[in-house]
Design a protein around this motif. Sequence first.
Motif, PDB file in Angstrom:
ATOM      1  N   VAL A 147      27.184  42.594  32.931  1.00 55.00           N
ATOM      2  CA  VAL A 147      28.535  42.973  32.490  1.00 55.00           C
ATOM      3  C   VAL A 147      29.429  43.197  33.708  1.00 55.00           C
ATOM      4  O   VAL A 147      30.565  42.717  33.760  1.00 55.00           O
ATOM      5  N   LEU A 148      28.915  43.898  34.711  1.00 56.55           N
ATOM      6  CA  LEU A 148      29.694  44.121  35.936  1.00 56.55           C
ATOM      7  C   LEU A 148      30.012  42.805  36.637  1.00 56.55           C
ATOM      8  O   LEU A 148      31.122  42.606  37.141  1.00 56.55           O
ATOM      9  N   LEU A 149      29.051  41.907  36.683  1.00 51.90           N
ATOM     10  CA  LEU A 149      29.290  40.595  37.305  1.00 51.90           C
ATOM     11  C   LEU A 149      30.390  39.835  36.564  1.00 51.90           C
ATOM     12  O   LEU A 149      31.274  39.256  37.195  1.00 51.90           O
ATOM     13  N   MET A 150      30.364  39.840  35.250  1.00 55.03           N
ATOM     14  CA  MET A 150      31.392  39.143  34.467  1.00 55.03           C
ATOM     15  C   MET A 150      32.772  39.765  34.693  1.00 55.03           C
ATOM     16  O   MET A 150      33.756  39.057  34.813  1.00 55.03           O
ATOM     17  N   ILE A 151      32.831  41.087  34.765  1.00 56.09           N
ATOM     18  CA  ILE A 151      34.115  41.750  35.025  1.00 56.09           C
ATOM     19  C   ILE A 151      34.637  41.355  36.403  1.00 56.09           C
ATOM     20  O   ILE A 151      35.822  41.044  36.564  1.00 56.09           O
ATOM     21  N   ALA A 152      33.769  41.330  37.404  1.00 56.48           N
ATOM     22  CA  ALA A 152      34.181  40.941  38.760  1.00 56.48           C
ATOM     23  C   ALA A 152      34.678  39.499  38.787  1.00 56.48           C
ATOM     24  O   ALA A 152      35.695  39.194  39.422  1.00 56.48           O
ATOM     25  N   VAL A 153      33.995  38.601  38.085  1.00 55.25           N
ATOM     26  CA  VAL A 153      34.419  37.194  38.040  1.00 55.25           C
ATOM     27  C   VAL A 153      35.777  37.075  37.360  1.00 55.25           C
ATOM     28  O   VAL A 153      36.671  36.363  37.844  1.00 55.25           O
ATOM     29  N   LEU A 154      35.962  37.779  36.252  1.00 54.42           N
ATOM     30  CA  LEU A 154      37.253  37.725  35.551  1.00 54.42           C
ATOM     31  C   LEU A 154      38.383  38.283  36.410  1.00 54.42           C
ATOM     32  O   LEU A 154      39.484  37.726  36.441  1.00 54.42           O
ATOM     33  N   LEU A 155      38.128  39.374  37.121  1.00 55.42           N
ATOM     34  CA  LEU A 155      39.157  39.932  38.010  1.00 55.42           C
ATOM     35  C   LEU A 155      39.500  38.959  39.133  1.00 55.42           C
ATOM     36  O   LEU A 155      40.670  38.804  39.499  1.00 55.42           O
ATOM     37  N   ALA A 205      43.180  37.363  39.764  1.00 53.68           N
ATOM     38  CA  ALA A 205      43.868  37.503  41.050  1.00 53.68           C
ATOM     39  C   ALA A 205      44.252  36.137  41.603  1.00 53.68           C
ATOM     40  O   ALA A 205      45.342  35.960  42.152  1.00 53.68           O
ATOM     41  N   GLY A 206      43.385  35.158  41.457  1.00 58.10           N
ATOM     42  CA  GLY A 206      43.698  33.807  41.916  1.00 58.10           C
ATOM     43  C   GLY A 206      44.864  33.213  41.154  1.00 58.10           C
ATOM     44  O   GLY A 206      45.733  32.558  41.733  1.00 58.10           O
ATOM     45  N   ALA A 207      44.919  33.438  39.844  1.00 63.04           N
ATOM     46  CA  ALA A 207      46.020  32.919  39.036  1.00 63.04           C
ATOM     47  C   ALA A 207      47.341  33.572  39.426  1.00 63.04           C
ATOM     48  O   ALA A 207      48.365  32.900  39.578  1.00 63.04           O
ATOM     49  N   LEU A 234      52.675  33.388  42.181  1.00 68.01           N
ATOM     50  CA  LEU A 234      53.582  33.960  43.185  1.00 68.01           C
ATOM     51  C   LEU A 234      53.860  32.971  44.307  1.00 68.01           C
ATOM     52  O   LEU A 234      54.990  32.869  44.788  1.00 68.01           O
ATOM     53  N   SER A 235      52.869  32.253  44.733  1.00 68.91           N
ATOM     54  CA  SER A 235      53.044  31.264  45.796  1.00 68.91           C
ATOM     55  C   SER A 235      54.029  30.188  45.367  1.00 68.91           C
ATOM     56  O   SER A 235      54.907  29.790  46.132  1.00 68.91           O
ATOM     57  N   HIS A 236      53.896  29.730  44.136  1.00 69.80           N
ATOM     58  CA  HIS A 236      54.822  28.713  43.618  1.00 69.80           C
ATOM     59  C   HIS A 236      56.242  29.268  43.537  1.00 69.80           C
ATOM     60  O   HIS A 236      57.199  28.604  43.925  1.00 69.80           O
ATOM     61  N   ARG A 237      56.371  30.499  43.060  1.00 71.35           N
ATOM     62  CA  ARG A 237      57.701  31.104  42.925  1.00 71.35           C
ATOM     63  C   ARG A 237      58.362  31.294  44.293  1.00 71.35           C
ATOM     64  O   ARG A 237      59.545  31.033  44.467  1.00 71.35           O
ATOM     65  N   ILE A 238      57.593  31.753  45.284  1.00 74.51           N
ATOM     66  CA  ILE A 238      58.139  31.944  46.633  1.00 74.51           C
ATOM     67  C   ILE A 238      58.545  30.605  47.230  1.00 74.51           C
ATOM     68  O   ILE A 238      59.600  30.487  47.858  1.00 74.51           O
ATOM     69  N   SER A 239      57.753  29.595  47.029  1.00 70.91           N
ATOM     70  CA  SER A 239      58.079  28.265  47.543  1.00 70.91           C
ATOM     71  C   SER A 239      59.369  27.739  46.907  1.00 70.91           C
ATOM     72  O   SER A 239      60.233  27.198  47.591  1.00 70.91           O
ATOM     73  N   ALA A 240      59.493  27.903  45.600  1.00 69.84           N
ATOM     74  CA  ALA A 240      60.702  27.447  44.910  1.00 69.84           C
ATOM     75  C   ALA A 240      61.922  28.230  45.372  1.00 69.84           C
ATOM     76  O   ALA A 240      62.997  27.666  45.589  1.00 69.84           O
ATOM     77  N   GLU A 241      61.771  29.545  45.536  1.00 69.47           N
ATOM     78  CA  GLU A 241      62.877  30.386  45.989  1.00 69.47           C
ATOM     79  C   GLU A 241      63.306  29.992  47.397  1.00 69.47           C
ATOM     80  O   GLU A 241      64.487  29.961  47.718  1.00 69.47           O
ATOM     81  N   GLY A 242      62.356  29.666  48.241  1.00 67.09           N
ATOM     82  CA  GLY A 242      62.658  29.324  49.625  1.00 67.09           C
ATOM     83  C   GLY A 242      63.317  27.966  49.797  1.00 67.09           C
ATOM     84  O   GLY A 242      63.909  27.697  50.827  1.00 67.09           O
ATOM     85  N   SER A 243      63.244  27.121  48.794  1.00 67.64           N
ATOM     86  CA  SER A 243      63.819  25.780  48.946  1.00 67.64           C
ATOM     87  C   SER A 243      65.207  25.638  48.320  1.00 67.64           C
ATOM     88  O   SER A 243      65.885  24.652  48.556  1.00 67.64           O
ATOM     89  N   ARG A 244      65.644  26.610  47.551  1.00 64.27           N
ATOM     90  CA  ARG A 244      66.972  26.470  46.937  1.00 64.27           C
ATOM     91  C   ARG A 244      68.065  26.983  47.874  1.00 64.27           C
ATOM     92  O   ARG A 244      67.837  27.841  48.718  1.00 64.27           O
TER      93      ARG A 244
END
Length: 146
Positions: free
Chosen positions: A24-32, A36-38, A43-53
């Motif tokens: 159960v702990l392993l599954m919770i860690a994987v989901l977290l 975090a990756g998502a 955020l990376s996409h949003r910052i990139s878009a903001e920086g190019s306009r």
Amino acid sequence: MSEPSTSEEPVPPSPPRRRLWPWVLLMIAVLLALAAGAVSAVLSHRISAEGSRTVHIRYEVTGTAEDVTLTYSTWRDKELSTGRLTLRSLPWAGELDTRGFMSGGSFVVRLGRSGGEVACAVTVDDGTHRTARASGAFATARCDGF
């Protein structure tokens, strides 16, 4: 008569129970980690878009002061720098179009020894608007966070 048997047959030990909580702990860690990756990707996409306009910024100062120093944010090639200007009369307005704009800009109006009154305003084309007022010798008006 025979004597009763006092020896009992040994009971085989029960197989060890598998513990569920490490899984159960392993599954919770994987989901977290996946969450975090998502979030990081979004955020990376949003910052990139903001920086190019391209963004249009207008700085304004009005008032009665005759000795004023302006310090304001400028963005060049996605890097924040600071501009400085000394004025002997008001009103004053300055505009710039920039790419790589990130929120958190600053516009500071500092009165000199002779004092007076000032009002500063910053408008960003997306509607962000900041204003501030100051009066007296060496007073400061700050229009921050645009």
